[in-house]
Design an enzyme around this catalytic site. Structure first.
Site, mmCIF file in Angstrom:
data_model
loop_
_atom_site.group_PDB
_atom_site.id
_atom_site.type_symbol
_atom_site.label_atom_id
_atom_site.label_comp_id
_atom_site.label_asym_id
_atom_site.label_seq_id
_atom_site.Cartn_x
_atom_site.Cartn_y
_atom_site.Cartn_z
ATOM 1 N N GLU A 59 -0.755 0.965 0.809
ATOM 2 C CA GLU A 59 0.060 -0.238 0.760
ATOM 3 C C GLU A 59 1.111 -0.019 -0.318
ATOM 4 O O GLU A 59 0.766 0.315 -1.452
ATOM 5 C CB GLU A 59 -0.870 -1.378 0.335
ATOM 6 C CG GLU A 59 -0.656 -2.684 1.032
ATOM 7 C CD GLU A 59 -1.562 -3.742 0.422
ATOM 8 O OE1 GLU A 59 -1.092 -4.451 -0.480
ATOM 9 O OE2 GLU A 59 -2.732 -3.848 0.841
ATOM 10 N N ASP A 70 1.236 -12.556 -8.262
ATOM 11 C CA ASP A 70 0.735 -11.375 -8.966
ATOM 12 C C ASP A 70 0.439 -11.638 -10.428
ATOM 13 O O ASP A 70 1.154 -12.375 -11.107
ATOM 14 C CB ASP A 70 1.761 -10.239 -8.856
ATOM 15 C CG ASP A 70 1.740 -9.606 -7.482
ATOM 16 O OD1 ASP A 70 0.656 -9.144 -7.076
ATOM 17 O OD2 ASP A 70 2.785 -9.604 -6.806
#
Lengths: 276, 391
Positions: A59, A70
């Site tokens: 990924e 995040d």
């Protein structure tokens, strides 16, 4: 005009990979790095090295100025890549380059705005041409994804949606029905980042999800060591490890050290997951 | 009568929506459900009305600015005195509403972002009032600019959490608040301070702020026997402006929004997404936004911390696209001049945010007719800004 890297494939690389692993009774090790952290050449080498050491799917994170799902590790990685002026188009070129060397399934993870700005349709077409297999958009829920689903399907891209501990099971069913490639189960209520302990409800949640969908389910967020990866992989079809790898990139002082440290770590994840 | 916006999915035309991590979806749906019920619930509305008047100081006056009108020599100028609200700005209208909702949802912890500190102070205030735990995210750049407000929030029992990521201003404090919410969504309400973010926030914040325009409508009819010709307000995220505009949506009244041109549009250092931005997705909704050619969000700049934001509420984007409102820009310098002029002329020290609206008013007033009426939203008082102006 670049030649179409996905044209010859009747089946998406992600589907083939999960099929192959399933036949072998194995689970997918999915490794995440931010593209361009610390630079694109290192990312190129890292993808190949992670594959050599047992990663089944890679990924690649697309850096964004406002990565609100995040934690600090990926925020910093994103910032390092942005400081190097890494752009979405550079990452697509990198995938094109990688496709001459590897058939490992490659998934891009990008917030919506860089894709929206690129143009959804043009982005999907370019993904197909360069050899991207699937896309995860952490701020795009299925309700908002109609246009994206149309162009992604046309280009045979997997549309990987996320399900969270706060998603009711009925909703997860709906999310799974829109997901292709795999369903991404977020293991914890929070942002990305390595954690010492796994969420105690993961296993129950994964069991429940496996009962309502026959699509592969991969679990990520917070998984940071081989023991955790092994435990989670028993109840899912794959494990996603990101921040723990980026922590190693951050700590390493040279490209050589990065490749070595990340390679060793990926190998240890792989061994623990396949070992009995 | 046009259709009431947003639609069920939270869209104003093509703008709005819910572009958030999946983790937040159930909380947004719960908020929407509880809010829609509260909207029709008389006991909630009575409670809110009680606090708005007895605690918040509403209704605020619609003041005829005689000196200003005379000096500028055009239309009659009325000021909606939101600077007289408790905590010194319109922000309290929304924080009271949302804090009461949070209680209904059984959420005892409140988090919020703040730029100028006005929304942070208003959030800390209602949290103290209703006995809720309160944490405020604030960029370190803003903490420096607005130290008085930091001290106030702490006095009120809130914890101020410095945000040093990205541009260290409002945009990044919103990112950080969203991250906190993602982790603590089951126990925590995110008390968003402007008409931005994912649905239902743009609608809900506008509704809570629409008390401004509702009062203006009644007051101007009492004083003048007719509706105004122009409504003018500054636009950051858009809460005081939409609060003023909302009840006039179907009337023949011109809406004027004033954005911050910072050091000048050409300098690239401004906060004018409606004026020069492009459509994008920031903080959960589709709207005009300042971004580069690769879709990275650009830092904004304005001398007014409350306008220092690269995005804008989706309803404003809709107004812009449909032409319902006109948008103009005012530089830091012009706003500062208006700040001084207005203080001397009317004896009211305005916040730097509405000083932008005043600066635009000064530009156009002479071109208006004496029989026209302008209402300007004086969204906050300027005590918090004297350091900046002095500096």
């Amino acid at each position: 005009m670049v030649p179409d890297q996905n044209k010859s494939k009747s089946m998406n690389r992600i589907d083939s990979k999960f099929g192959e692993l399933n036949r072998k009774g194995r689970k997918a090790l999915i490794t995440f790095i931010t593209a361009g952290d610390p630079d694109l050449d290192t990312t190129f080498e890292l993808v190949l090295e992670m594959e050599r050491k047992g990663a089944d799917v890679v990924e690649l994170g697309v850096p964004f100025s406002d990565p609100l799902a995040d934690g600090t590790t990926i925020q910093r990685a994103s910032q390092r890549a942005l400081n190097n002026k890494v752009r979405l188009r550079d990452i697509l070129k990198l995938v094109y380059k990688l496709r001459r060397k590897t058939e490992i399934p490659i998934v891009l993870m990008s917030y919506l705005n860089p894709i929206y700005k690129y143009g959804l349709e043009e982005f999907a077409t370019t993904c197909r041409k360069t050899g991207v297999d699937g896309v995860i958009i952490p701020d795009l829920v299925p309700e908002e994804a109609e246009e994206w689903l149309t162009v992604a399907r046309l280009n045979k891209l997997s549309t990987i949606f996320l399900a969270a501990p706060t998603s009711p099971l009925e909703r997860i069913k709906k999310i799974a029905s829109k997901s292709t490639g795999f369903l991404y189960y977020v293991s914890l209520t929070g942002v990305t980042g390595a954690r010492d302990k796994l969420n105690s409800n993961i296993i129950e949640a994964l069991k429940a999800i496996k009962r309502i969908t026959n699509k592969p389910v991969a679990c990520g967020f917070g998984i940071s060591n081989p023991q955790q990866a092994r435990k989670v992989s028993r109840y899912s079809d794959g494990v996603i490890v990101g921040s723990a790898i980026i922590d190693l990139i951050e700590k390493s002082t040279s490209r050589k050290a990065i490749l070595k440290n990340v390679g060793n770590f990926v190998a240890s994840l792989h061994q623990k997951m396949v070992g009995d | 009568m046009e259709k009431v916006l947003p639609d069920k999915s939270g869209y104003f035309g093509i703008f709005g929506g819910k572009f958030v991590p999946e983790t937040l979806m159930s909380a947004l749906k719960e908020l929407e459900r509880v809010y829609n019920r509260a909207k029709r619930d008389k006991s909630f509305q009575d409670e809110l009305k009680y606090y708005l008047s007895e605690y918040g100081g509403r209704p605020t006056p619609l003041y005829f600015a005689r000196n200003l009108t005379k000096k500028l020599g055009g239309a009659k100028i009325y000021l909606k005195r939101e600077d007289l609200c408790h905590t010194g700005a319109h922000k309290i209208n929304n924080t009271l509403g949302q804090a009461l909702l949070a209680k209904r949802m059984g959420k005892r912890r409140i988090i919020a972002e703040t730029g100028a500190g006005q929304h942070g102070v208003a959030t800390a205030t209602v949290s103290a009032l209703l006995g809720l735990e309160c944490e405020i995210y604030m960029g370190t750049e803003d903490i420096k600019r607005q130290s008085l407000n930091v001290f106030k929030m702490e006095l009120l029992g809130a914890k101020v959490i410095p945000v040093s990521s990205g541009t260290k201003t409002l945009k990044d404090s919103i990112n950080e608040t969203i991250r906190d919410w993602v982790a603590n969504v089951r126990t925590t309400h995110y008390l968003l301070g402007s008409c931005v973010g994912p649905h239902p926030y743009p609608m809900m914040v506008r509704d809570f702020q629409s008390v401004i325009g509702k009062e203006v409508k009644r007051q101007i009819l009492e004083k003048e026997g007719r509706l105004p010709d122009y409504l003018i307000a500054c636009v950051g995220g858009g809460s005081n402006s939409l609060g003023l505009f909302h009840h006039f949506y179907n009337d023949a009244v011109k809406f004027i929004g004033v954005e911050a041109a910072g050091l000048g549009i050409k300098s690239g250092r401004h906060a004018a997404p409606l004026y020069v931005g492009e459509i994008g997705i920031l903080h959960g909704s589709k709207s005009y936004v300042l971004q580069d050619s690769d879709g990275q969000i650009l830092p904004a700049h304005s001398v007014a911390p409350g306008l220092d934001y690269p995005g804008v509420g989706p309803e404003h984007s809709f107004y812009k696209k449909t032409g319902r409102a006109d948008y103009f820009v005012v530089t830091d310098k012009e706003a500062l001049q208006a700040f001084h002029f207005f203080s001397e002329t009317e004896g009211i020290i305005p916040a730097l945010e509405p000083a932008h609206a005043l600066a635009y008013l000064m530009k156009i007033a002479k071109d208006t007719n004496k029989d026209e009426i302008i209402v300007l939203c004086l969204s906050g008082r300027g005590d918090k800004d004297v350091e900046i102006v002095k500096g």
